[in-house]
Write an enzyme that holds these catalytic residues in place. Structure first.
Site, PDB file in Angstrom:
ATOM      1  N   ASP A 135       0.775  -1.120  -0.062  1.00 46.54           N
ATOM      2  CA  ASP A 135      -0.078  -0.027  -0.017  1.00 46.54           C
ATOM      3  C   ASP A 135       0.785   1.270  -0.008  1.00 46.54           C
ATOM      4  O   ASP A 135       2.129   1.076  -0.288  1.00 46.54           O
ATOM      5  CB  ASP A 135      -0.916  -0.052   1.145  1.00 46.54           C
ATOM      6  CG  ASP A 135      -0.350   0.247   2.563  1.00 46.54           C
ATOM      7  OD1 ASP A 135       0.843   0.304   2.452  1.00 46.54           O
ATOM      8  OD2 ASP A 135      -1.064   0.303   3.574  1.00 46.54           O
ATOM      9  N   CYS A 143       3.076  -3.319   3.934  1.00 46.60           N
ATOM     10  CA  CYS A 143       2.243  -2.048   4.459  1.00 46.60           C
ATOM     11  C   CYS A 143       3.013  -1.378   5.503  1.00 46.60           C
ATOM     12  O   CYS A 143       4.152  -1.641   5.738  1.00 46.60           O
ATOM     13  CB  CYS A 143       0.942  -2.700   4.541  1.00 46.60           C
ATOM     14  SG  CYS A 143       0.575  -3.650   6.094  1.00 46.60           S
ATOM     15  N   HIS A 151       8.167 -24.606   9.509  1.00 46.82           N
ATOM     16  CA  HIS A 151       7.038 -25.174  10.438  1.00 46.82           C
ATOM     17  C   HIS A 151       5.656 -24.997   9.717  1.00 46.82           C
ATOM     18  O   HIS A 151       4.613 -26.003   9.910  1.00 46.82           O
ATOM     19  CB  HIS A 151       6.908 -24.582  11.793  1.00 46.82           C
ATOM     20  CG  HIS A 151       8.054 -24.852  12.582  1.00 46.82           C
ATOM     21  ND1 HIS A 151       7.932 -25.192  13.992  1.00 46.82           N
ATOM     22  CD2 HIS A 151       9.183 -25.494  12.467  1.00 46.82           C
ATOM     23  CE1 HIS A 151       9.236 -25.445  14.753  1.00 46.82           C
ATOM     24  NE2 HIS A 151      10.043 -25.633  13.811  1.00 46.82           N
ATOM     25  N   THR A 191       2.845  -1.875   8.998  1.00 50.72           N
ATOM     26  CA  THR A 191       3.014  -3.060   9.863  1.00 50.72           C
ATOM     27  C   THR A 191       3.439  -4.319   9.043  1.00 50.72           C
ATOM     28  O   THR A 191       4.058  -5.076   9.795  1.00 50.72           O
ATOM     29  CB  THR A 191       1.877  -3.039  11.028  1.00 50.72           C
ATOM     30  OG1 THR A 191       0.502  -3.471  10.268  1.00 50.72           O
ATOM     31  CG2 THR A 191       1.679  -1.802  11.735  1.00 50.72           C
ATOM     32  N   HIS A 238       5.164 -31.424  11.086  1.00 45.01           N
ATOM     33  CA  HIS A 238       4.471 -30.080  10.795  1.00 45.01           C
ATOM     34  C   HIS A 238       3.715 -30.295   9.558  1.00 45.01           C
ATOM     35  O   HIS A 238       2.740 -29.488   9.467  1.00 45.01           O
ATOM     36  CB  HIS A 238       5.580 -29.204  10.367  1.00 45.01           C
ATOM     37  CG  HIS A 238       6.633 -28.822  11.209  1.00 45.01           C
ATOM     38  ND1 HIS A 238       6.494 -28.442  12.413  1.00 45.01           N
ATOM     39  CD2 HIS A 238       7.896 -28.952  11.223  1.00 45.01           C
ATOM     40  CE1 HIS A 238       7.696 -28.356  13.132  1.00 45.01           C
ATOM     41  NE2 HIS A 238       8.499 -28.650  12.321  1.00 45.01           N
TER      42      HIS A 238
END
Ligand code: RB5
Length: 161
Positions: free
Chosen positions: A8, A65, A98, A67, A133
């Site tokens: 963004d 973005c 994982h 965060t 996993h």
């Protein structure tokens, strides 16, 4: 590797640098925008990359973005996506080993571009560990088709919870 990338406005500057970085490393990079730093809504760009990955057009996705959080939440709404918000190389490694993550979401505001490059290097070079996993990742993917344990709409035994 075929990589789909978008951002963004908050991640735009780093996205431009990371596109160049990935291309210079020999990856086949599809830049899904935006082309300017004008304000945009991150779910629109998360959707483009998420569908590229879910459809198999890209082998991995990168979203940037402010965060990385909003991009991860949005991308994970698309079936087939396992998007992870990563802020260090150890998490990048574990997200692949994982969780078999197929999209990494990065912070353009709180993590510098050199660290994000290291995160990408680690994310793209680490393979899924399989073994114990594998069944867990299968269970994650089965949740895409799940209904509420109390009934289809979750209201049946709501009083018991
Ligand atoms: C935009 O201000 C910001 O909310 C966005 O870039 C992202 O950080 C959302 O999770």
């Amino acid at each position: 590797m075929r990589i789909s990338i978008a951002s963004d406005h908050a991640g735009f500057e780093q996205k431009q640098l990371l596109v160049d970085y990935l291309a210079a490393a020999g990856h086949d990079v599809a830049d899904r925008g935006p082309d300017t730093d004008e304000r945009v809504d991150y779910p629109d760009y998360a959707a483009l990359v998420a569908h590229d990955v879910a459809d198999g057009a890209a082998e991995a996705g990168v979203l940037v973005c402010g965060t990385g959080i909003g991009m991860a939440v949005a991308a994970n709404k698309v079936h087939g996506v396992r998007a992870v918000n990563v802020i260090n190389t150890q998490f990048a490694e574990l997200a692949r080993e994982h969780n078999d993550a197929n999209i990494v979401t990065l912070s353009g505001r709180f993590v510098d571009v050199e660290e994000n490059k290291r995160i990408l290097d680690t994310f793209l070079s680490t393979t899924f560990g399989g073994g114990r996993h594998a069944g867990r990742v299968e269970k994650i993917m089965a949740l895409e088709c799940s209904v509420h344990p109390d009934g289809a709409d979750g209201t049946a035994d709501a009083a018991k919870r």
